[in-house]
Write a protein that holds these residues in place. Structure first.
Motif, PDB file in Angstrom:
ATOM      1  N   ILE A 141       0.841  -1.195   0.000  1.00  0.00           N
ATOM      2  CA  ILE A 141       0.000   0.000   0.000  1.00  0.00           C
ATOM      3  C   ILE A 141       0.876   1.245   0.000  1.00  0.00           C
ATOM      4  CG2 ILE A 141      -1.662   1.326   1.364  1.00  0.00           C
ATOM      5  CD1 ILE A 141      -2.920  -1.270   2.253  1.00  0.00           C
ATOM      6  N   GLU A 142       1.945   1.235   0.811  1.00  0.00           N
ATOM      7  CA  GLU A 142       2.866   2.375   0.881  1.00  0.00           C
ATOM      8  C   GLU A 142       3.535   2.619  -0.467  1.00  0.00           C
ATOM      9  OE1 GLU A 142       4.626   5.599   2.520  1.00  0.00           O
ATOM     10  OE2 GLU A 142       3.185   4.293   3.541  1.00  0.00           O
ATOM     11  N   GLN A 143       3.815   1.567  -1.212  1.00  0.00           N
ATOM     12  CA  GLN A 143       4.449   1.696  -2.522  1.00  0.00           C
ATOM     13  C   GLN A 143       3.486   2.173  -3.606  1.00  0.00           C
ATOM     14  OE1 GLN A 143       6.107  -2.173  -3.263  1.00  0.00           O
ATOM     15  NE2 GLN A 143       7.543  -2.056  -1.545  1.00  0.00           N
ATOM     16  N   GLY A 144       2.206   2.266  -3.276  1.00  0.00           N
ATOM     17  CA  GLY A 144       1.227   2.738  -4.245  1.00  0.00           C
ATOM     18  C   GLY A 144       0.718   1.681  -5.192  1.00  0.00           C
ATOM     19  N   ARG A 145       0.937   0.406  -4.877  1.00  0.00           N
ATOM     20  CA  ARG A 145       0.527  -0.661  -5.797  1.00  0.00           C
ATOM     21  C   ARG A 145      -0.998  -0.817  -5.865  1.00  0.00           C
ATOM     22  NH1 ARG A 145       4.984  -3.450  -7.534  1.00  0.00           N
ATOM     23  NH2 ARG A 145       6.849  -3.326  -6.227  1.00  0.00           N
ATOM     24  N   PHE A 146      -1.716  -0.289  -4.858  1.00  0.00           N
ATOM     25  CA  PHE A 146      -3.172  -0.377  -4.870  1.00  0.00           C
ATOM     26  C   PHE A 146      -3.827   0.909  -5.349  1.00  0.00           C
ATOM     27  CE2 PHE A 146      -2.014  -3.828  -2.066  1.00  0.00           C
ATOM     28  CZ  PHE A 146      -2.923  -4.821  -2.385  1.00  0.00           C
ATOM     29  N   ASP A 147      -3.031   1.909  -5.699  1.00  0.00           N
ATOM     30  CA  ASP A 147      -3.594   3.172  -6.169  1.00  0.00           C
ATOM     31  C   ASP A 147      -4.398   2.951  -7.452  1.00  0.00           C
ATOM     32  OD1 ASP A 147      -2.267   4.242  -4.076  1.00  0.00           O
ATOM     33  OD2 ASP A 147      -0.802   5.388  -5.245  1.00  0.00           O
ATOM     34  N   GLY A 148      -5.640   3.379  -7.459  1.00  0.00           N
ATOM     35  CA  GLY A 148      -6.471   3.262  -8.647  1.00  0.00           C
ATOM     36  C   GLY A 148      -6.896   1.853  -8.990  1.00  0.00           C
ATOM     37  N   ALA A 149      -6.727   0.896  -8.062  1.00  0.00           N
ATOM     38  CA  ALA A 149      -7.117  -0.492  -8.339  1.00  0.00           C
ATOM     39  C   ALA A 149      -8.629  -0.605  -8.543  1.00  0.00           C
ATOM     40  CB  ALA A 149      -6.682  -1.407  -7.205  1.00  0.00           C
ATOM     41  N   GLN A 150      -9.031  -1.496  -9.449  1.00  0.00           N
ATOM     42  CA  GLN A 150     -10.459  -1.726  -9.692  1.00  0.00           C
ATOM     43  C   GLN A 150     -11.034  -2.557  -8.555  1.00  0.00           C
ATOM     44  OE1 GLN A 150     -11.834  -4.676 -12.622  1.00  0.00           O
ATOM     45  NE2 GLN A 150     -13.034  -3.055 -13.576  1.00  0.00           N
TER      46      GLN A 150
END
Length: 296
Positions: A88-97
């Motif tokens: 989450i901190e790395q932004g891997r879930f940003d904008g996830a569907q």
């Protein structure tokens, strides 16, 4: 947005005694899928296998017919087997569907897709997270259209730019030599490119815990025999010497750069001959160029 209501589920709900639960599926931009249910046993339907490990639970699901943002939230637990805090901190879930169903756990063929959208803001606290869920109408609130400006409006390598970054000399894969704070990278004897060649370009991580992450390049300098590249923001993951990265050439959006550096003027998406703000005060002059700007 709501999907078509399942006739079997409708009949089940009208029966009075119900066996329903909620299920969610999160699909990240890199293709990784997470699926959860608040039932105490795993479920399978709609092509997903939903885990029963408290990965996600709904706080509210309030939807409207207008263009206002849906008042929709979810709570989740952070763990190595579900959603990890570092990802989450790395932004891997940003904008996830994200998709949400109401389902009859006794007969999973009876299910209703009652929400589809994407993850908005995520906040973390106390070993858990709170996620804002944004519906499909959220995209309609963003202003769209062409901006008439002198600089190019395309992103280097996109479908309007059409430049092939696979061409020799415009991207370089190499191992990290020296890195400070996941932001400042130094290589000795890496002088095969001109100064500023990678400025405004990208640094992409090819292996290690930060694989798939990238950062915008703020500056590309040659100091003595060393090349020093600094990013605008640190890579949000562990970066160490020896890890493979990829440097992509930068573009400053000027017509001269498009023509001379990339030989791609035919696809330039700016308007270089657009008059400036002071063109209205331009008058003919026989002695010098009078463009309305300063003569100094």
């Amino acid at each position: 947005m709501s999907g078509e209501f399942n006739a079997g589920l409708e009949a089940h709900l009208k029966g009075g005694l119900t066996t329903v639960c909620h299920a969610w599926a999160i699909t990240r931009k890199d293709g990784v899928v997470f699926a959860f249910t608040d039932h105490d046993l795993p479920l399978r339907f709609a092509g997903f296998e939903f885990r029963a490990d408290a990965g996600l639970s709904a706080l509210a699901l309030a939807q409207s017919t207008g263009l206002s943002v849906d008042n929709t939230e979810a709570l989740g637990a952070l763990s190595d087997v579900s959603l990890r805090e570092d990802e989450i901190e790395q932004g891997r879930f940003d904008g996830a569907q994200i998709q949400a169903w109401l389902v009859n756990w006794a007969d999973t063929s009876q299910h209703w897709l009652n929400f589809r959208g994407h993850l908005g803001e995520l906040t973390r606290a106390g070993g858990g997270f709170r996620a804002e869920l944004r519906g499909l109408t959220e995209a309609l609130n963003r202003p769209l259209g062409r901006v008439y400006q002198k600089p190019c409006s395309a992103v280097l390598g996109d479908r309007t730019c059409r430049f092939k970054l696979t061409q020799e000399g415009y991207a370089q894969a190499l191992p990290v030599q020296t890195v400070t704070d996941a932001r400042r990278f130094v290589w000795e004897d890496f002088l095969s490119y001109d100064t500023d060649w990678f400025t405004r370009g990208r640094l992409e991580m090819l292996d290690g815990p930060a694989t798939g992450l990238w950062g915008g390049i703020k500056s590309d300098r040659i100091i003595g025999t060393a090349r020093v590249i600094e990013l605008w923001q640190p890579i949000r993951g562990s970066v160490q010497s020896g890890m493979q990265i990829r440097l992509v050439a930068g573009c400053d959006k000027r017509v001269e750069t498009c023509r001379l550096k990339f030989n791609n003027f035919a696809n330039f998406q700016g308007f270089p001959d657009l008059p400036g703000e002071d063109w209205v005060v331009s008058v003919p002059s026989s002695s010098n160029v009078n463009s309305g700007g300063s003569r100094r």
